[in-house]
Scaffold this motif. Structure first.
Motif, PDB file in Angstrom:
ATOM      1  N   UNK A   1      21.349  24.922 143.859  1.00 50.48           N
ATOM      2  CA  UNK A   1      21.187  26.347 143.746  1.00 50.48           C
ATOM      3  C   UNK A   1      22.583  27.114 143.397  1.00 50.48           C
ATOM      4  N   UNK A   2      23.512  26.594 144.128  1.00 50.47           N
ATOM      5  CA  UNK A   2      24.792  27.114 143.869  1.00 50.47           C
ATOM      6  C   UNK A   2      25.429  26.600 142.288  1.00 50.47           C
ATOM      7  N   UNK A   3      25.389  25.403 142.098  1.00 48.94           N
ATOM      8  CA  UNK A   3      25.444  24.775 140.688  1.00 48.94           C
ATOM      9  C   UNK A   3      25.117  25.576 139.599  1.00 48.94           C
ATOM     10  N   UNK A   4      23.766  25.940 139.810  1.00 44.58           N
ATOM     11  CA  UNK A   4      23.052  26.794 138.657  1.00 44.58           C
ATOM     12  C   UNK A   4      23.730  28.099 138.545  1.00 44.58           C
ATOM     13  N   UNK A   5      24.023  28.862 139.759  1.00 45.96           N
ATOM     14  CA  UNK A   5      24.486  30.176 139.743  1.00 45.96           C
ATOM     15  C   UNK A   5      25.976  30.059 139.336  1.00 45.96           C
ATOM     16  N   UNK A   6      26.492  29.340 139.650  1.00 47.49           N
ATOM     17  CA  UNK A   6      28.148  29.070 139.489  1.00 47.49           C
ATOM     18  C   UNK A   6      28.390  28.777 137.889  1.00 47.49           C
ATOM     19  N   UNK A   7      27.149  28.222 137.362  1.00 46.43           N
ATOM     20  CA  UNK A   7      27.355  27.735 135.859  1.00 46.43           C
ATOM     21  C   UNK A   7      27.013  28.853 134.664  1.00 46.43           C
ATOM     22  N   UNK A   8      25.983  29.593 135.521  1.00 45.37           N
ATOM     23  CA  UNK A   8      25.217  30.609 134.445  1.00 45.37           C
ATOM     24  C   UNK A   8      25.921  32.061 134.575  1.00 45.37           C
ATOM     25  N   UNK A   9      26.299  32.501 135.887  1.00 45.07           N
ATOM     26  CA  UNK A   9      27.007  33.704 135.943  1.00 45.07           C
ATOM     27  C   UNK A   9      28.190  34.232 135.354  1.00 45.07           C
ATOM     28  N   UNK A  10      29.062  32.924 135.180  1.00 48.40           N
ATOM     29  CA  UNK A  10      30.409  33.196 134.351  1.00 48.40           C
ATOM     30  C   UNK A  10      30.228  33.729 132.935  1.00 48.40           C
ATOM     31  N   UNK A  11      28.969  33.604 132.405  1.00 49.42           N
ATOM     32  CA  UNK A  11      28.710  33.998 131.196  1.00 49.42           C
ATOM     33  C   UNK A  11      28.614  35.609 131.081  1.00 49.42           C
ATOM     34  N   UNK A  12      27.743  35.971 132.033  1.00 47.26           N
ATOM     35  CA  UNK A  12      27.654  37.518 131.922  1.00 47.26           C
ATOM     36  C   UNK A  12      29.051  37.993 132.312  1.00 47.26           C
ATOM     37  N   UNK A  13      29.729  37.547 133.394  1.00 43.16           N
ATOM     38  CA  UNK A  13      31.275  37.942 133.595  1.00 43.16           C
ATOM     39  C   UNK A  13      32.063  38.162 132.331  1.00 43.16           C
TER      40      UNK A  13
END
Length: 353
Positions: A147-159
């Motif tokens: 779960x952490x890997x998915x969030x930290x891989x996708x959220x930076x695109x939004x930021x």
């Protein structure tokens, strides 16, 4: 876990994709905060409407001929008119600039000769990576690594999108920090499939990088060769960066392994936060940054020489086992030490019984 097979190869390949993308996140600030090729002071008394980079005849009496001075200084004007006699030979610092291209935040936010603001972007990025060390491990333990890997891989695109839409320098810095903080969560694991040995890999990579940086000042005006040397130094120091993670885990016993890894990561991120400020050393002499980094690499290579080789060595479980990982020690020597300790413990238990 067993030998590597199709299952491990498949998972490794899938994980590698976001890790490569994270590497792009970690290097984007170098290009986004690049120094413009050409810039000049804005001379409001003579500019067109709207202002353009190309100048007219007035350049000869409004801007110094020296290209370096022209980036940051102009001649003072006492009358507010674009006449030769209105300008004196007194230099004054610019308060606004025009750029030949607008491909970096220097032009976007009109940072001009504020070099510290340009290099601060890299420092803020490094601080974001360093801050992540304080909670990413705990978060992955609580929420699960997947779960952490998915969030930290996708959220930076939004930021990253929000950062790209920033309308001020300080808003840009804020999202640079947040993006680096989140992105580092999926970039904390590395794999090095070598049979050369960690110590030899790290030491030789340090030496090659140090040699390339030492040569740099002597070939700085020799066409493409400086770029080649910089890329060589960068490639081998990147090998060191990745190999060191594994080396630290192999050197330290289980009971303090996470603590030592955290300490190593913290010091590494501290260095990464300081490195973007190195262009400021150019103001002292063009050769100083190369001297500093090459000296650091030479010293690190010398220090690594005095550490033990961990190739084909069993990872130490206790401090006592770690103490026997001396330079030149072998897997057999460690096994003999462990066997001796086991016999000693059994003898002690037998006497007690």
């Amino acid at each position: 876990m067993g030998p590597a097979g199709k299952f491990q190869l498949r998972n490794f390949s899938l994980i590698l994709v976001p890790v490569i993308v994270m590497a792009m996140y970690n290097g984007q600030y170098i290009f986004n905060a690049a120094k413009p090729n050409n810039q000049r002071c804005m001379v409001r008394e003579c500019e067109n409407t709207p202002p353009v980079f190309k100048t007219g005849e007035w350049k000869t009496w409004a801007i110094p001929d020296d290209p370096q001075k022209a980036r940051c200084f102009r001649y003072a004007n006492q009358e507010g008119q674009c006449k030769k006699e209105s300008f004196s030979k007194d230099l004054m610092k610019c308060d606004s600039w025009l750029y030949e291209d607008y491909n970096s935040i220097v032009a976007e936010f009109d940072l001009g000769c504020q070099e510290w603001k340009r290099t601060l972007v890299g420092t803020i990025h490094g601080l974001g990576l360093m801050t992540a060390l304080a909670f990413i491990g705990t978060l992955s333990d609580l929420c699960g690594r997947r779960y952490t890997f998915i969030v930290t891989s996708s959220l930076p695109s939004v930021l990253g999108i929000v950062r790209g839409l920033s309308n001020s320098y300080y808003m840009y810095l804020a999202f640079e920090y947040l993006e680096a903080l989140v992105a580092s969560g999926s970039y904390s694991t590395g794999y090095i499939l070598d049979h050369f040995g960690r110590k030899k890999t790290i030491t030789s990579s340090y030496l090659i990088s140090a040699t390339a940086l030492t040569i740099m000042p002597f070939i700085i005006n020799m066409g493409p060769f400086p770029t080649i040397m910089v890329l060589v130094a960068k490639m081998f120091i990147s090998i060191v960066f990745s190999a060191t993670y594994l080396y630290v885990t192999e050197l330290t016993p289980t009971e303090v392994r996470h603590t030592m890894m955290g300490l190593s990561l913290f010091i590494g991120r501290l260095g990464k936060s300081s490195a973007p400020l190195s262009p400021l050393l150019l103001q002292v002499t063009p050769y100083l940054p190369y001297a500093v980094f090459s000296a650091a690499a030479w010293i690190a290579a010398a220090l690594t020489h005095w550490t033990p080789e961990t190739h084909n060595m069993k990872m130490p479980q206790t401090l006592q086992e770690a103490e026997h990982l001396e330079p030149g020690s072998s897997f057999l020597a460690l096994q003999e030490h462990q066997l001796s300790c086991t016999k000693h413990e059994k003898t002690a238990e037998h006497k007690q019984s």
